[in-house]
Write a protein that holds these residues in place. Sequence first.
Motif, PDB file in Angstrom:
ATOM      1  N   VAL A 114      -8.956  -4.228  -8.828  1.00 34.63           N
ATOM      2  CA  VAL A 114      -7.698  -3.502  -8.888  1.00 34.63           C
ATOM      3  C   VAL A 114      -7.735  -2.529 -10.048  1.00 34.63           C
ATOM      4  N   LEU A 130       0.323  -7.730  -5.882  1.00 34.34           N
ATOM      5  CA  LEU A 130       1.375  -8.335  -6.688  1.00 34.34           C
ATOM      6  C   LEU A 130       1.309  -9.851  -6.560  1.00 34.34           C
ATOM      7  N   VAL A 168       4.164   0.204 -14.642  1.00 36.75           N
ATOM      8  CA  VAL A 168       4.753  -0.927 -13.934  1.00 36.75           C
ATOM      9  C   VAL A 168       5.648  -1.696 -14.887  1.00 36.75           C
ATOM     10  N   ARG A 204      -5.017  -0.468 -12.241  1.00 38.83           N
ATOM     11  CA  ARG A 204      -3.602  -0.265 -12.503  1.00 38.83           C
ATOM     12  C   ARG A 204      -3.418   1.109 -13.131  1.00 38.83           C
ATOM     13  N   LEU A 235       1.255   8.139  -7.303  1.00 32.60           N
ATOM     14  CA  LEU A 235       1.348   6.740  -6.901  1.00 32.60           C
ATOM     15  C   LEU A 235       0.672   6.587  -5.547  1.00 32.60           C
ATOM     16  N   PHE A 250       7.502   0.682  -9.972  1.00 34.72           N
ATOM     17  CA  PHE A 250       6.312   1.499 -10.212  1.00 34.72           C
ATOM     18  C   PHE A 250       6.709   2.972 -10.324  1.00 34.72           C
ATOM     19  N   SER A 255       0.822  -1.207   0.000  1.00 36.17           N
ATOM     20  CA  SER A 255       0.000   0.000   0.000  1.00 36.17           C
ATOM     21  C   SER A 255       0.858   1.259   0.000  1.00 36.17           C
ATOM     22  N   TRP A 276       9.462  -5.659  -9.119  1.00 32.45           N
ATOM     23  CA  TRP A 276       8.569  -4.742  -9.828  1.00 32.45           C
ATOM     24  C   TRP A 276       9.039  -3.313  -9.560  1.00 32.45           C
ATOM     25  N   GLN A 313      -1.505  -2.022  -4.249  1.00 29.14           N
ATOM     26  CA  GLN A 313      -1.090  -2.780  -5.411  1.00 29.14           C
ATOM     27  C   GLN A 313      -1.011  -4.257  -5.017  1.00 29.14           C
TER      28      GLN A 313
END
Length: 228
Positions: free
Chosen positions: A144, A178, A150, A146, A172, A164, A75, A162, A176
């Motif tokens: 979710v 994953l 990414v 996006r 941001l 971001f 988060s 990853w 998220q």
Amino acid sequence: MLVDVDDVPGEDLELRLDEAVLQQPPSGLSSLIRIGEPNAFDAVDLARVSATPVAPEVELLLAEHDFTVVRLPVSVRPTERATVEFLAVEVALEAPGSTATCWSLEPERVDEEIKVATTVGITSKLSVQLAEVNGSNQKNSEYVIRQPRVLAYQVGCPDPAWEFTPTPGRRLEGVQLLHLVVKSPRGAAWTGKVGIRVGVHTGGWPWRLRAVRRDGNQSVAQFTHPAH
């Protein structure tokens, strides 16, 4: 993911300088990044429960390998004084006496794309697949969005990651989800350790920081196989 960050089980992380500089970043950054509880489960079982046939090239590997899906929520909660300009989530797979590698990652790449999903599935090749829904089906469902850019790295390696970055006009923020699939020798024990690097803009300056737990541990989350 459209949920209240405070409702996600986990821990607020401290942010410390990733490298020595003369100045010190402002205080009060401990609420910017929150790590949720990772969960691991068998990818082949998930495929079979969802009636997804396993691809022939994967079927040939099953006699000697396990495939494990790991779900990891991270988060980001910016404030009026501090925004997150970069986020890297890095996983180190450690398997004493054997090898554990990343088979697949989700998301793998997003370029200014909004992707809406409600359930996690698995493809025939044991890659994670998010089932898309439309606006009329979003009531009482977890989904979710996006919005940041990414990029995922290191498929086939023991150190997937990853990165971001925000898209123009966005910041941001939010949760998220994953997912990665780990391939390991049948019955082998392994551990995954998660590290997070963050670029924060606050006090008029950019800062390169690393997330740590309250005890100073840079491994902010951990998951194991077999699950304990």
